[in-house]
Design an enzyme around this catalytic site. Structure first.
Site, mmCIF file in Angstrom:
data_model
loop_
_atom_site.group_PDB
_atom_site.id
_atom_site.type_symbol
_atom_site.label_atom_id
_atom_site.label_comp_id
_atom_site.label_asym_id
_atom_site.label_seq_id
_atom_site.Cartn_x
_atom_site.Cartn_y
_atom_site.Cartn_z
ATOM 1 N N HIS A 129 -35.168 33.445 58.299
ATOM 2 C CA HIS A 129 -35.628 32.705 59.474
ATOM 3 C C HIS A 129 -36.386 33.636 60.433
ATOM 4 O O HIS A 129 -36.687 34.768 60.103
ATOM 5 C CB HIS A 129 -34.455 31.986 60.141
ATOM 6 N N GLU A 166 -28.565 32.942 63.927
ATOM 7 C CA GLU A 166 -28.647 33.628 62.631
ATOM 8 C C GLU A 166 -29.862 34.536 62.560
ATOM 9 O O GLU A 166 -29.792 35.638 61.995
ATOM 10 C CB GLU A 166 -28.707 32.586 61.522
ATOM 11 N N HIS A 221 -28.951 36.429 55.079
ATOM 12 C CA HIS A 221 -28.610 35.202 55.790
ATOM 13 C C HIS A 221 -27.159 35.241 56.258
ATOM 14 O O HIS A 221 -26.379 36.129 55.892
ATOM 15 C CB HIS A 221 -28.791 33.988 54.874
ATOM 16 N N GLU A 303 -25.409 35.565 51.760
ATOM 17 C CA GLU A 303 -24.832 34.895 52.919
ATOM 18 C C GLU A 303 -23.657 35.776 53.352
ATOM 19 O O GLU A 303 -22.626 35.809 52.691
ATOM 20 C CB GLU A 303 -24.354 33.485 52.551
#
Length: 339
Positions: A129, A166, A221, A303
């Site tokens: 992101h 995040e 992430h 993650e």
């Protein structure tokens, strides 16, 4: 697969009006002391996590800081839908921002790789992101082709319940990981370094790794699952041959990369594999992620934990823990590249 699972303060100078010889001596020492204090202040103290990717990379970003209300609400509103996308739903080819919207990129002026065991190796780090995505919803919501289907260019990502996004987490860990890999001699490239207004879309993220001919690529992430769901997992590319996507050549080396990253992540952080996906292995194979489907180089997603769980969020917002996370990733990548 089974795994087995290891922070600084300076004094301050003081002046005293004594006799002339002592005054002269102190006058000679004060500039040096002040210079040392200035360096310490620039580098940052213990709250910065001790030895990460440079104080400038983390300036103004303490673990208790929340984004603006717009960022927090946008990031929080995306938490539920993001859990099912390209590690919260990316995929696309976004046009590069114009010169007026770009800032000088730290990744473009990163120091040259040092001599070390990874000299000659190229690693691409993809911080999931972009901190500015929430300002560009139309751009990041446009659909792009990821080989197997069309999906959104990118998302805002998730956030902790307190509003820490995040995108801030991933960029901080990416800086720390870059430093560690450069110390091993690797040439490191980031897909974005908060140096563009939004994106890049996930197809461009994959293309950056491909064009760099990366020996390894990793997308960082943090998940946005339900409270009580804890732990990390590494996402591996499944076999895909559809349209522009053909992962067959990278499935095996990516699996090896993912296994090494997962094992070393456990060892460095003490975190357990996810209790809600992967069957306790910490490894998950997916064929719906554009960042993996369109990659032609060994690549995995990680993650690092669940931002919506209080216990995991306490780790993710700790600079010391993020340094351990970067260390685990680095050791896994080094192990993979050295064979």
């Amino acid at each position: 697969m089974s795994y087995t699972g290891p922070d600084f303060d300076p004094p301050q100078p003081r002046r005293s009006p004594l006799r002339r010889p002592l005054t002269v001596a102190i006058a000679a020492l004060v500039p040096g002391a002040l210079l040392g204090w200035g360096v310490y202040a620039a580098v940052g103290g213990p709250d910065d996590g001790g030895g990460g990717g440079g104080g400038a990379d983390r300036a103004g970003e303490r673990t208790t800081q929340a984004p603006s209300s717009g960022a927090a609400s946008s990031a929080t509103s995306s938490a539920t839908s993001s859990a099912t996308g390209d590690a919260k739903a990316p995929t696309g080819s976004s046009p590069s921002p114009t010169a007026t919207t770009r800032k000088p990129s730290p990744s473009e002026s990163a120091p040259a790789a040092a001599s070390g065991p990874l000299k000659g190796k190229v690693v691409v780090i993809d911080p999931g992101h972009n901190p500015g995505n929430f300002r560009h919803t139309a751009e990041i919501n446009r659909k792009v082709n990821v080989g197997t289907h069309w999906k959104e260019c990118d998302t805002t990502g998730t956030a902790t319940d307190a509003g820490w996004p995040e995108a801030k987490f991933t960029l901080d860990v990416a800086h720390r990981l870059r430093t560690l890999l450069q110390q091993q001699g690797a040439t490191v490239k980031l897909t974005q370094d908060d140096d563009r207004s939004y994106g890049p879309c996930v197809d461009e993220r994959a293309r950056i790794g491909n064009e760099a001919k990366a020996d390894a690529a990793i997308s960082i992430h943090a998940d946005g699952s339900g409270a009580g769901n804890r732990g990390f997992h590494v996402i591996l590319p499944g076999s895909v041959r559809d349209g522009a996507a053909d992962t067959r050549a990278i499935v095996a080396p990516s699996a090896e990369l993912g296994e090494r990253v997962a094992g070393n992540f456990v060892r460095a952080t003490g975190s357990a594999p996810s209790n809600y996906v992967g069957g306790g292995t910490g490894l998950v194979t997916r064929t719906d992620l554009g960042g993996l489907n369109l990659s032609t180089v060994p690549k995995v997603f990680i993650e690092c934990g669940n931002m919506r769980d209080g216990a995991d969020a306490a780790l993710l917002t700790s600079g010391a823990w993020r340094q351990k996370a970067a260390q685990g990733m680095s050791e896994g990548i080094v192990s993979f590249l050295r064979g």
